[in-house]
Design an enzyme around this catalytic site. Structure first.
Site, PDB file in Angstrom:
ATOM      1  CB  CYS A  95      62.183  29.566  11.577  1.00  0.00           C
ATOM      2  SG  CYS A  95      62.437  28.191  12.705  1.00  0.00           S
ATOM      3  CE  LYS A 153      58.187  29.415  18.074  1.00  0.00           C
ATOM      4  NZ  LYS A 153      58.681  29.358  16.692  1.00  0.00           N
ATOM      5  CE  LYS A 189      54.457  30.974  17.693  1.00  0.00           C
ATOM      6  NZ  LYS A 189      55.337  30.694  16.607  1.00  0.00           N
TER       7      LYS A 189
HETATM    8  C1  PBG Z   1      58.573  28.305  13.268  1.00  0.00           C
HETATM    9  C2  PBG Z   1      57.242  28.667  13.782  1.00  0.00           C
HETATM   10  C3  PBG Z   1      56.288  27.899  14.477  1.00  0.00           C
HETATM   11  C4  PBG Z   1      55.172  28.707  14.632  1.00  0.00           C
HETATM   12  C5  PBG Z   1      55.467  29.945  14.068  1.00  0.00           C
HETATM   13  N1  PBG Z   1      56.752  29.914  13.575  1.00  0.00           N
HETATM   14  C6  PBG Z   1      56.306  26.470  14.892  1.00  0.00           C
HETATM   15  C7  PBG Z   1      57.177  26.039  16.000  1.00  0.00           C
HETATM   16  O1  PBG Z   1      58.028  26.778  16.473  1.00  0.00           O
HETATM   17  O2  PBG Z   1      57.045  24.881  16.391  1.00  0.00           O
HETATM   18  C8  PBG Z   1      53.862  28.321  15.242  1.00  0.00           C
HETATM   19  C9  PBG Z   1      52.683  29.073  14.763  1.00  0.00           C
HETATM   20  C10 PBG Z   1      51.370  28.467  15.091  1.00  0.00           C
HETATM   21  O3  PBG Z   1      51.276  27.465  15.804  1.00  0.00           O
HETATM   22  O4  PBG Z   1      50.366  29.020  14.606  1.00  0.00           O
HETATM   23  N2  PBG Z   1      59.538  28.065  14.218  1.00  0.00           N
END
Ligand code: PBG
Length: 320
Positions: free
Chosen positions: A118, A192, A245
């Protein structure tokens, strides 16, 4: 009258009738990696979680290996000065993650390494892709994600885990791996949801968006079908493993995913906000930390998860 209490007589009978079990091998343990040496920086909002430089990271990995954890998920953290519009630091062959993966694989070849794919931790605007017309542009982001995945793969990652929620990211990465003849696996962060439960994580990696929200790419939490369709699409695009998630507030989605896609290992992510909430509650003695985490993790498995990404993994292993 049905006699149910016979199943609960004492610990032995309760253990005997337990249908859902959890063990150290179910966990994927997340790590935040920074440049430098001798850095072990506590993350205020996540009690017991740190940003590690590679030397300190290797020491911690030695501990979790001893405890029986064999899967880790890596996030790179860089300073604001190192960030740019395109997140170049994150896609270079010498990125903090590539360096970390090479060192980990040298010392602990048995550890299964997952890397987060990412841009959000590396871009100056804090979004997960490139910006065009004040929004994240899907298709121009894809080659950058594929390049990052390729770099992590040749550094030695076993799995890449694309998490930016760009359409087609799994297909794009899979295609790149095919061209390069790489057998690296893909864990899609398939379903997600756009969640406030990620807030402590964004503090941890300094990746809060400087404008707008992630709601134009992460899934609206008022939907069910979109989550399941995202998973189906990731599978079609070549994902080996799939994910839902966050975990606890989304167990209905976890349950459905486990029923709809029984042939794909289902990972759930007990995210930073869930962890912080339980930790804080335990800290002020609203409940017992060990008991509350055990219950929450069993609930996630009961819903159908095969693996759990959790900041609690090391503590869980320590309690066994
Ligand atoms: C990157 C990512 C995020 C998380 C995992 N990969 C943050 C988001 O998308 O805002 C969140 C993980 C967590 O809150 O423990 N995109």
């Amino acid at each position: 009258m049905k006699r149910f209490r016979q199943y609960r007589l004492n610990k032995k009978t309760r253990d005997f009738y337990a249908e859902v079990k959890i063990s150290v091998s179910d966990f994927i343990y997340p790590y935040f990696v920074v440049k430098g040496e001798k850095v072990k920086d506590a993350i205020i909002s996540m009690d017991g979680v740190f940003r590690f430089s590679i030397d300190e990271l290797l020491k911690d990995i030695a501990e979790i290996v001893f405890l029986g954890i064999n899967k880790i998920l890596l996030f790179g953290v860089i300073s604001d000065e190192e960030k740019d519009e395109k997140g170049y630091e994150g896609i270079s062959s010498n990125s903090i993650i590539c360096q970390a993966v090479r060192e980990i694989k040298k010392q602990f070849p048995q550890i299964i390494v997952f890397t987060d794919i990412c841009l959000c931790g590396y871009t100056s605007h804090g979004h997960c892709g490139l910006i065009r017309n004040h929004d994240v542009d899907n298709d121009t982001t894809l080659p950058l994600l594929a390049e990052m995945a390729y770099q992590h793969a040749i550094a030695g990652a076993d799995f890449v885990a694309p998490s930016s929620m760009m359409d087609g990211e799994v297909a794009y990465i899979r295609q790149r791996f095919k061209e390069e003849k790489l057998s690296t696996k893909i864990l899609g962060y398939s379903a997600k949801y756009a969640s406030s439960f990620y807030t402590p994580f964004r503090d941890a990696v300094f990746s809060s968006p400087s404008f707008g929200t992630r709601k134009t790419y992460q899934i609206d939490f008022r939907t069910i079908d979109q989550g399941l369709n995202e998973i189906a699409a990731d599978i079609e695009e070549g994902a080996d493993w799939i994910m839902v998630k966050p975990a606890m507030p989304y167990l209905d989605i976890v349950q459905r995913a486990s029923v709809c896609f029984p042939n794909y290992p289902l990972v759930t992510y007990q995210v930073s906000g869930e962890y912080a909430m339980l930790k804080q509650g335990a800290r002020v003695n609203f409940f017992d930390g060990k008991q509350i985490f055990f219950e929450s993790l069993i609930a996630i498995k009961r819903a159908g998860a095969k693996y759990i990404v959790s900041y609690y993994a090391k503590e869980f292993a320590n309690e066994q």
